[in-house]
Design a protein around this motif. Structure first.
Motif, PDB file in Angstrom:
ATOM      1  N   CYS A 261      67.651  39.516  91.422  1.00 22.89           N
ATOM      2  CA  CYS A 261      66.713  40.806  91.541  1.00 22.89           C
ATOM      3  C   CYS A 261      67.213  41.704  90.529  1.00 22.89           C
ATOM      4  O   CYS A 261      68.471  42.220  90.294  1.00 22.89           O
ATOM      5  CB  CYS A 261      66.612  41.170  92.955  1.00 22.89           C
ATOM      6  SG  CYS A 261      65.894  42.753  92.949  1.00 22.89           S
ATOM      7  N   LEU A 262      66.062  42.220  89.628  1.00 23.24           N
ATOM      8  CA  LEU A 262      66.313  43.343  88.805  1.00 23.24           C
ATOM      9  C   LEU A 262      66.418  44.775  89.298  1.00 23.24           C
ATOM     10  O   LEU A 262      66.584  45.751  88.344  1.00 23.24           O
ATOM     11  CB  LEU A 262      65.304  42.882  87.553  1.00 23.24           C
ATOM     12  CG  LEU A 262      65.198  41.678  87.157  1.00 23.24           C
ATOM     13  CD1 LEU A 262      64.078  41.740  86.159  1.00 23.24           C
ATOM     14  CD2 LEU A 262      66.384  41.254  86.145  1.00 23.24           C
ATOM     15  N   ALA A 263      66.052  45.070  90.518  1.00 22.16           N
ATOM     16  CA  ALA A 263      65.701  46.202  90.913  1.00 22.16           C
ATOM     17  C   ALA A 263      64.649  47.167  89.797  1.00 22.16           C
ATOM     18  O   ALA A 263      65.061  48.268  89.827  1.00 22.16           O
ATOM     19  CB  ALA A 263      66.895  47.039  91.064  1.00 22.16           C
ATOM     20  N   CYS A 264      63.660  46.306  89.511  1.00 23.06           N
ATOM     21  CA  CYS A 264      62.920  47.074  88.574  1.00 23.06           C
ATOM     22  C   CYS A 264      61.802  47.758  89.496  1.00 23.06           C
ATOM     23  O   CYS A 264      60.918  48.615  88.779  1.00 23.06           O
ATOM     24  CB  CYS A 264      62.227  45.904  87.786  1.00 23.06           C
ATOM     25  SG  CYS A 264      61.365  44.497  88.383  1.00 23.06           S
ATOM     26  N   ALA A 265      61.732  47.412  90.707  1.00 20.60           N
ATOM     27  CA  ALA A 265      60.511  47.986  91.308  1.00 20.60           C
ATOM     28  C   ALA A 265      59.149  47.402  91.239  1.00 20.60           C
ATOM     29  O   ALA A 265      58.095  48.125  91.846  1.00 20.60           O
ATOM     30  CB  ALA A 265      60.721  49.488  91.090  1.00 20.60           C
ATOM     31  N   ASN A 266      58.803  46.574  90.285  1.00 26.25           N
ATOM     32  CA  ASN A 266      57.584  45.970  90.166  1.00 26.25           C
ATOM     33  C   ASN A 266      56.786  45.615  91.575  1.00 26.25           C
ATOM     34  O   ASN A 266      55.537  45.898  91.781  1.00 26.25           O
ATOM     35  CB  ASN A 266      57.437  44.784  89.217  1.00 26.25           C
ATOM     36  CG  ASN A 266      57.424  45.381  87.669  1.00 26.25           C
ATOM     37  OD1 ASN A 266      56.776  46.059  87.358  1.00 26.25           O
ATOM     38  ND2 ASN A 266      58.556  44.821  86.991  1.00 26.25           N
ATOM     39  N   CYS A 267      57.530  44.965  92.219  1.00 25.11           N
ATOM     40  CA  CYS A 267      56.952  44.363  93.698  1.00 25.11           C
ATOM     41  C   CYS A 267      56.441  45.723  94.458  1.00 25.11           C
ATOM     42  O   CYS A 267      55.410  45.344  94.892  1.00 25.11           O
ATOM     43  CB  CYS A 267      58.106  43.704  94.455  1.00 25.11           C
ATOM     44  SG  CYS A 267      59.773  44.462  94.565  1.00 25.11           S
ATOM     45  N   PHE A 300      63.699  50.532  95.425  1.00 27.52           N
ATOM     46  CA  PHE A 300      64.599  49.670  94.573  1.00 27.52           C
ATOM     47  C   PHE A 300      65.251  50.586  93.456  1.00 27.52           C
ATOM     48  O   PHE A 300      66.008  50.203  92.629  1.00 27.52           O
ATOM     49  CB  PHE A 300      63.751  48.729  93.792  1.00 27.52           C
ATOM     50  CG  PHE A 300      63.511  47.576  94.453  1.00 27.52           C
ATOM     51  CD1 PHE A 300      64.629  46.372  94.515  1.00 27.52           C
ATOM     52  CD2 PHE A 300      62.251  47.344  95.307  1.00 27.52           C
ATOM     53  CE1 PHE A 300      64.301  45.329  95.451  1.00 27.52           C
ATOM     54  CE2 PHE A 300      62.103  46.197  95.853  1.00 27.52           C
ATOM     55  CZ  PHE A 300      63.121  45.191  96.025  1.00 27.52           C
ATOM     56  N   TYR A 320      67.019  45.208  97.999  1.00 20.72           N
ATOM     57  CA  TYR A 320      66.307  44.160  98.085  1.00 20.72           C
ATOM     58  C   TYR A 320      66.137  44.003  99.817  1.00 20.72           C
ATOM     59  O   TYR A 320      64.945  43.866 100.346  1.00 20.72           O
ATOM     60  CB  TYR A 320      66.470  42.994  97.499  1.00 20.72           C
ATOM     61  CG  TYR A 320      65.562  41.738  97.826  1.00 20.72           C
ATOM     62  CD1 TYR A 320      64.432  41.777  96.739  1.00 20.72           C
ATOM     63  CD2 TYR A 320      65.576  41.001  99.162  1.00 20.72           C
ATOM     64  CE1 TYR A 320      63.419  40.587  97.152  1.00 20.72           C
ATOM     65  CE2 TYR A 320      64.718  40.043  99.130  1.00 20.72           C
ATOM     66  CZ  TYR A 320      63.595  39.960  98.101  1.00 20.72           C
ATOM     67  OH  TYR A 320      62.495  38.946  98.180  1.00 20.72           O
ATOM     68  N   CYS A 350      56.767  39.810  89.931  1.00 19.14           N
ATOM     69  CA  CYS A 350      58.039  40.021  89.922  1.00 19.14           C
ATOM     70  C   CYS A 350      58.397  39.190  88.512  1.00 19.14           C
ATOM     71  O   CYS A 350      58.251  38.093  88.365  1.00 19.14           O
ATOM     72  CB  CYS A 350      58.932  39.227  90.837  1.00 19.14           C
ATOM     73  SG  CYS A 350      60.658  39.202  90.853  1.00 19.14           S
ATOM     74  N   PRO A 351      59.167  39.940  87.517  1.00 21.85           N
ATOM     75  CA  PRO A 351      59.471  39.377  86.133  1.00 21.85           C
ATOM     76  C   PRO A 351      60.573  38.185  86.449  1.00 21.85           C
ATOM     77  O   PRO A 351      60.409  37.344  85.403  1.00 21.85           O
ATOM     78  CB  PRO A 351      60.233  40.586  85.526  1.00 21.85           C
ATOM     79  CG  PRO A 351      59.915  41.792  86.368  1.00 21.85           C
ATOM     80  CD  PRO A 351      59.519  41.345  87.785  1.00 21.85           C
ATOM     81  N   VAL A 352      61.193  38.157  87.420  1.00 19.51           N
ATOM     82  CA  VAL A 352      62.025  36.796  87.777  1.00 19.51           C
ATOM     83  C   VAL A 352      61.400  36.044  88.811  1.00 19.51           C
ATOM     84  O   VAL A 352      62.282  35.056  89.009  1.00 19.51           O
ATOM     85  CB  VAL A 352      63.550  36.935  87.699  1.00 19.51           C
ATOM     86  CG1 VAL A 352      63.850  38.015  86.535  1.00 19.51           C
ATOM     87  CG2 VAL A 352      63.572  38.175  88.796  1.00 19.51           C
TER      88      VAL A 352
HETATM   89  S1  SF4 Z   1      59.929  42.805  91.206  1.00 11.69           S
HETATM   90 FE1  SF4 Z   1      61.426  41.127  91.439  1.00 11.69          FE
HETATM   91  S2  SF4 Z   1      63.314  41.793  90.300  1.00 11.69           S
HETATM   92 FE2  SF4 Z   1      61.794  43.508  90.459  1.00 11.69          FE
HETATM   93  S3  SF4 Z   1      62.727  44.662  92.224  1.00 11.69           S
HETATM   94 FE3  SF4 Z   1      61.000  43.476  93.048  1.00 11.69          FE
HETATM   95  S4  SF4 Z   1      62.221  41.437  93.744  1.00 11.69           S
HETATM   96 FE4  SF4 Z   1      63.536  42.538  92.326  1.00 11.69          FE
END
Ligand code: SF4
Ligand code: SF4
Ligand code: SF4
Ligand code: SF4
Lengths: 371, 262
Positions: A261-267, A300, A320, A350-352
């Motif tokens: 997880c990138l903690a990018c907050a997209n989700c 996040f 997460y 989610c970018p990953v």
């Molecule tokens: S979108 Fe994916 S990578 Fe980014 S915070 Fe959410 S779970 Fe983590």
């Protein structure tokens, strides 16, 4: 009563909405995706486009079908129209030693949401339970929501990351719509089944000049929805899930997710039910004028849980875990339902490509299905 | 602020392109308000008047690349109540810190006719490597609105509202369709600090990482994903070697692709 509206007469719906003073928001193609935006006529709809979604990937592909509503959950939900990402709350002026508060005006025109997917319809009900909650209701949300007409469209195709069937939220629209459409396309036929769910919706039906649908047409509609239900891209076993997650806060799996997880907050940004916001205060250079803005926030970020002395959730693992257990466990105690409607957006965007259905399955100790 | 009357502002330049101090002059609408809120005591780019210190606020642009500058920054620190470093050069070493990965003598011998006259340090380093800094404002260049926010916050003794979260948050608030997911150019938004307003993603370009690493940047997970989708180490290395190449998390990430490259 269920009506049959010919696909080539869909502009009557646009006209009826226009006559009633609604600004129409609906699906349209922009930047290689189907997005919700202002639309004026059926020509703006994404006819002949379908999305392919999987974890971390979205592609729009051309089809040879004339279907207007062949897309599944778009990149973002209706949330942004009712709960704007950035909203000025008020300004204050300091004049001759007194403080004057100037509330911002947030007048909205009546909006018609055309093409609300069943998962998103349920998500609106969840946002209602958060923002129209008795004494703690949010005035801008209420104002916008009361002026909104909802035209749901049942899903006859499920997307690659959809799992509404598991969450009991789709692919057939539940309660809460004003009108509900089912689009049926066959070799020789292209029409909509139309049902109304409220007096507001009913008043839009007569200008459509639609005839009553035959029992056979209604059966075709139900069958098409069943096809979608049987073709969900993802699934989630919800039985006992809240308890399971609450009992596994120290599971080693959280460490493994944290490595990805990138903690990018997209989700959280794309989730139709995530409702967190923060307020930012600013002053002008002289210090005489201050203003307060509400912004979408996310669990996040480190700042989200910042209190005196530091962030309560300094690690990605804790963030997460907070998100997933809120969606699928503590939300139930808080609001009486899951905070997830199975739209699959958090998986796709989610970018990953982290997939919460997969993580839930692993936490349950089951084997992975989508690897 | 510290002094009596209207606070004195100074703007200093080290190794940089001037773009960040120009952001101050770009505050067209706010310039009048700014000039009544602070006294531009030392700002050679804007005015020939050079008033002696001490200063209430010093804005420092550029990185430290020469022995002379390494001395000069200490004098500036001593004469400034608050020191704010601005821009990728001042906060991370800038694009010129690419020399940190190579031998600077080789560069000077290629670039200059008489390299023996060039007195330069082996590394380009951020201001905070040399003196204590009260606030670091990121960006290449910085955002004018963030600069005004930081100045206003310092003038009124409050915390600047400068987020440390990802560019993705700004990108999603804006309603941009994520190019990384929808068509696939590599985008550093998920590991880069917000501040630019998701400028590049708005124009369907991946984020270049101008604002440096966000808090808890998990660069390794992002590059592992891109590697699976076919990018090679050389490409990954280059992505992390630009404006903030020597910011610790980005430096480590690019170096990890260097090792595997050999
Ligand atoms: S979108 Fe994916 S990578 Fe980014 S915070 Fe959410 S779970 Fe983590
Ligand atoms: S989750 Fe269900 S309702 Fe939502 S888009 Fe997918 S199939 Fe339709
Ligand atoms: S948690 Fe994910 S699948 Fe569930 S409603 Fe939110 S975005 Fe959709
Ligand atoms: S385009 Fe880049 S910055 Fe925007 S959401 Fe996608 S990954 Fe993040």
């Amino acid at each position: 009563m269920t009506y049959r509206l010919e696909a080539n007469a869909l502009d009557r719906l646009f006209k009826a909405l226009g006559t009633k003073g609604y600004v129409i928001f609906g699906p349209t193609v922009r930047d290689s995706a189907v997005v919700y935006d202002r639309i004026e006529s059926p020509n703006d709809l994404p006819a002949g486009w379908a999305d392919q979604q999987t974890n971390g990937s979205y592609r729009l592909v051309k089809t040879d079908s004339p279907a207007y509503f062949d897309f599944t959950a778009p990149p973002q939900s209706w949330k942004r129209l009712l709960f704007p990402p950035s909203l000025h709350l008020f300004r204050s002026h300091r004049r001759n030693g007194t403080l004057e508060i100037l509330e911002e005006e947030h007048e909205t025109e009546p909006m018609a949401f055309l093409g609300v997917r069943p998962c998103d319809l349920r998500a609106l009900a969840i946002l209602d339970s958060v923002y129209l909650n008795g004494g703690a209701s949010d005035s801008t949300y209420r104002q916008r929501r009361e002026k909104t007409l909802i035209i749901a469209v049942n899903c006859t195709r499920a997307g690659g990351t959809c799992f509404c069937a598991s969450m009991g939220t789709g692919p057939e629209a539940g309660a809460g719509f004003d009108l509900c459409l089912t689009e049926l396309v066959s070799e020789h036929d292209h029409y909509f089944l139309v049902e109304s769910g409220s007096a507001k919706g009913e008043s839009c039906v007569s200008p459509l000049q639609a005839r009553e649908a035959t029992p056979q047409e209604q059966t075709s509609g139900r069958e098409a929805i069943r096809t979608a239900a049987a073709a969900m891209g993802r699934s989630l076993q919800t039985q006992g899930l809240p308890e399971l997650l609450a009992a596994n806060l120290s599971h080693p799996r959280w460490d493994q997710i944290a490595r990805r997880c990138l903690a990018c907050a997209n989700c959280t940004m794309v989730c139709p039910t995530c409702f967190c916001s923060t307020v930012e205060d600013s002053t002008d250079l002289s210090g005489a004028i201050a203003s307060r803005t509400r912004l979408w926030d996310s669990c996040f970020t480190a700042e989200f849980s910042y209190i005196h002395g530091g962030s309560l959730r300094p690690t990605i693992k804790s963030r997460y875990r907070q998100w997933m257990t809120h969606k699928l466990s503590s939300w139930v105690a808080q609001f009486g339902s899951f905070g997830c409607v199975g739209c699959g957006r958090c998986i796709t965007w989610c970018p990953v490509g982290i997939d919460l259905t997969e993580e839930a399955r692993i936490l349950r100790g089951q084997a992975a299905e989508h690897v | 602020m510290a002094g009596k009357g209207i606070p004195k502002l100074a703007v200093w330049k080290f190794a940089s392109c001037d773009g960040c101090q120009l952001s101050l002059l770009n505050c067209e609408e706010e310039l009048l308000a700014l000039s009544s809120a602070v006294h531009m005591a030392y700002f050679p780019e804007a005015s020939r008047a050079m008033i002696k210190g001490p200063y209430d606020i010093s804005l420092v642009e550029g990185s430290i690349t020469t022995p002379h500058d390494a001395e000069r920054i200490h004098q500036i620190r001593r004469s400034s109540a608050a020191l704010i470093s601005i821009g990728a050069c001042a906060t991370a070493g800038g694009i010129q810190a690419l020399r940190n990965f190579a031998d600077v003598r080789e560069f000077t011998s290629l670039v200059y006719a008489s390299p023996q006259f060039i007195e330069t340090l082996g590394k380009s380093t951020p201001i905070s490597d040399h003196v204590s800094v009260d606030f670091e404002l990121r960006g290449c260049p910085i955002s004018k609105n963030q600069l005004l926010e930081v100045l206003t916050a310092f003038l009124h003794r409050r915390k600047p509202a400068i987020p440390s979260y990802s560019v993705c948050i700004e990108c999603k608030r804006k309603g941009v369709v994520c190019g990384l997911v929808a068509h696939g150019p590599p985008c550093l938004g998920p590991v880069t600090q917000a501040g630019c307003g998701a400028l590049c993603p708005t124009y369907a370009r991946g984020c270049y990482g101008c604002f440096g690493p966000k808090e808890t940047p998990n660069t390794g997970s992002l590059t592992a994903t891109w590697k699976e989708s076919g990018m090679d180490d050389a490409e990954l290395l280059r992505l992390f070697r630009s404006f903030t190449a020597t910011a610790e998390p980005f430096r480590k990430e690019s170096e990890s692709h260097e090792i595997q490259n050999n």
